[in-house]
Design an enzyme around this catalytic site. Sequence first.
Site, short mmCIF file in Angstrom:
data_model
loop_
_atom_site.label_atom_id
_atom_site.label_comp_id
_atom_site.label_asym_id
_atom_site.label_seq_id
_atom_site.Cartn_x
_atom_site.Cartn_y
_atom_site.Cartn_z
N GLY A 1 85.23 -24.50 14.48
CA GLY A 1 86.26 -25.01 13.59
C GLY A 1 87.16 -26.01 14.29
N GLY B 1 76.34 -23.73 7.20
CA GLY B 1 76.13 -24.68 8.28
C GLY B 1 75.29 -24.03 9.36
CB ILE C 1 77.94 -20.31 12.02
CG1 ILE C 1 78.43 -20.82 13.38
CG2 ILE C 1 78.28 -18.82 11.85
CD1 ILE C 1 79.91 -20.70 13.61
NE ARG D 1 81.52 -31.12 1.95
CZ ARG D 1 81.93 -31.90 2.94
NH1 ARG D 1 83.23 -32.04 3.15
NH2 ARG D 1 81.07 -32.51 3.72
NE ARG E 1 72.03 -28.06 3.90
CZ ARG E 1 73.13 -27.39 4.10
NH1 ARG E 1 74.19 -27.62 3.33
NH2 ARG E 1 73.21 -26.49 5.08
NE ARG F 1 89.26 -21.10 12.63
CZ ARG F 1 88.22 -21.01 13.45
NH1 ARG F 1 87.38 -19.99 13.32
NH2 ARG F 1 88.02 -21.92 14.39
CG ASP G 1 85.68 -11.71 14.34
OD1 ASP G 1 86.04 -10.81 15.11
OD2 ASP G 1 85.47 -12.89 14.71
CG HIS H 1 89.37 -14.88 15.97
ND1 HIS H 1 90.25 -15.78 15.42
CD2 HIS H 1 88.19 -15.57 16.12
CE1 HIS H 1 89.65 -16.94 15.26
NE2 HIS H 1 88.39 -16.84 15.67
N GLY I 1 84.20 -13.26 17.41
CA GLY I 1 82.89 -13.82 17.10
C GLY I 1 82.36 -14.73 18.18
#
Length: 316
Positions: free
Chosen positions: A72, A146, A148, A169, A172, A228, A251, A275, A277
Amino acid sequence: MTADVWLPIPPDEIEGLPEGPDYRFWNGAEEFPADPADCAFYVVPYMKPSPLCVRPLGRMSNVQVVQTLSAGIDHVEPGLGRLPAGVRLCNARGVHEASTGELTLALILASLRGIPDFVRAQDRGEWLGGFRPALADKNVLIVGYGSIGEAIEDRLVPFEVARVARVARSERTTARGPVHPLTELPTLLPEADVVILSTPLTETTRGLAGADFLSRMKDGALLVNVARGPVVDTKALLAELETGRITAALDVTDPEPLAREHPLWRAPGVLISPHVGGPTSAFLPRAKRLLVDQLNRHVNREPLRNVILTTGASTD
């Protein structure tokens, strides 16, 4: 020409750095290692607060590249307006996929199979038997497909899930199947037994998992957030958890870190990891390989990897 490179890892611990630049170690100390105006390549300290990460940006008048060590970039976005035009912002694609994928599966399996309950029962000396949900034959929805998200699916395959639906987003097609646009979430959510959030934090995804999103999840479904914290509306999640209708494995949280008295700690059906990961034994070797590759490309004037945006460039 400015040639300083600011690294959050001591340069003598990174083999293969190209000759030429002056390497400066800075991992968030009060004192800067040199004049920020002389920095050409800034590697942002990892897992540090946003105000610290952006603190030198306003003085980096000659910087050409800002490289994060995270997937991120939301923690550096507040400082991008202080930079001159033409600065390339790169993320750490390729560094965190394996570790985040591992943790995602760990959170899913621990939540479904009741591992937290077993640990508490062990502390009491209690043999806690019974049937628990399996991951096998479950429908899984990955929101944020993506690199991940792809890594998470790689690790889901051996567990014989019934179906993986993918959302990003933009629509595809991949080798594994279609990726649906965010607009199709309302029809996909009611079918999912496990909903995984692995999307970046943007204005579009902030609060994405709000009251409407959560209400569309099927009874008994598990929400997993490895994205997030602000992607989830905490108040709306607490309302759902208190009813016992869904469960969650988080997480990341909003706020973060959670205060000792925050109600999420005691909400029914929630598993919280702090947090973690990305920060594993896999991080440092992969981060070093990324930096060596990027800096060699920078010195040799070759195209950089993972360019997310260029400051001052049109977004049309």
